[in-house]
Scaffold this active site. Structure first.
Site, PDB file in Angstrom:
ATOM      1  CE  LYS A  69      91.001  63.694  17.263  1.00 51.92           C
ATOM      2  NZ  LYS A  69      90.421  62.337  17.339  1.00 51.92           N
ATOM      3  CG  LEU A 218      85.929  52.842  17.689  1.00 49.01           C
ATOM      4  CD1 LEU A 218      85.992  51.349  17.920  1.00 49.01           C
ATOM      5  CD2 LEU A 218      87.086  53.286  16.818  1.00 49.01           C
TER       6      LEU A 218
END
Length: 278
Positions: A69, A218
């Site tokens: 990423k 999350l």
């Protein structure tokens, strides 16, 4: 090599257990779009070459996951969101220019909107953790108008770094000060791995939260963490990590295939079944 039809992929190392193909193929079928979505296992040493020749591989764009990423940010033209989070998870072409964004922000906010409408009426939130996921959460909350975010992390220096990045509305606090931050907070968000399968549980007394507060986690394995179970036991509204996973996929699909899909109960049930222990 992708087929000649419009196709996207997930680039990771490893990436075999991703649910992204399941999600995108569901939308392709429901919307009647001729397209495909593949997994490309690309090691770090081959990532730059693969991304720079993405079109040659037959792809109109890609999702990017661990460990690529941050590198994806450097190889593309990132938007404000990707730069703020410091990572890109979605690549797409604008003509011949390869752009990138981070859809975790939209995934987090979209999940809250769907799971707990009106969650943003409170100006105060508490966020646990100061890693990459926390950056996306904090950016989204500030963009939505939250006025004060108490940011707790075991290393206070990492929380202070996010305050330096995002401004004075982010207030770093010690992990031991979490209970004192809960009164008046309309939202509590766990961005850490605590509570994930194989990790220690996240143990917090939620009794100080207002009765109309929302608790978000999350983590999505397990779907209902101890934190969410405790919140439900107190009658609080919750938003789980699977909802964020589904909502973060929406924009990428739209960018690649030209149609904005919907997160439905049917899709959620499909992914839940895939997550269930075999």
């Amino acid at each position: 090599m992708a087929a000649t039809k419009r196709a996207a992929c997930l680039i990771g190392w490893p990436a075999a257990h991703s649910r992204s193909p399941l999600i995108h193929h569901y939308w392709l079928r429901r919307l009647g779009i001729e397209g495909g979505y593949s997994i490309e296992a690309v090691p770090p040493e081959g990532f730059a070459e693969f991304v720079l020749h993405l079109k040659t591989h037959g792809y109109v764009g890609a999702n990017v996951t661990i460990p690529h990423k941050e590198r994806a940010l450097q190889l593309t033209e990132p938007d404000e969101r990707a730069r703020a989070v410091g990572a890109a998870n979605t690549l797409y072409y604008d003509g011949d220019l390869l752009r990138s964004t981070n859809t975790d922000i939209e995934g987090f906010i979209g999940n809250l909107d769907a799971s707990a409408p009106g969650w943003d009426r409170s100006p105060h939130a508490v966020v646990l953790g100061a890693g990459g996921s926390s950056r996306a959460v904090v950016f989204g909350l500030l963009e939505r108008g939250v006025q004060r975010i108490a940011l707790a992390n075991r290393s206070i220096e990492r929380a202070q770094a996010l305050r330096d990045l995002f401004g004075e509305r982010v207030v770093p606090i010690a992990w031991s000060d979490i209970p004192a931050a809960l009164p008046g907070a309309g939202l509590l968000v766990n961005t850490t791995s605590l509570g994930m399968k194989g990790q220690p549980p996240l143990q917090i007394d939620l009794s100080a939260l207002p009765a109309d507060a929302v608790v978000s986690d999350l983590v999505y394995v397990p779907l209902e963490t101890d934190l969410l179970a405790a919140a439900k036991a107190r009658g609080l509204r919750t938003a789980d990590g699977l909802g964020m996973l589904l909502h973060q996929a929406v924009r990428g699909f739209d960018l690649w295939f030209g149609a904005r899909p919907h997160v439905t109960a049917e899709l959620r049930a499909l992914v839940e079944a895939d997550l269930a222990p075999k």
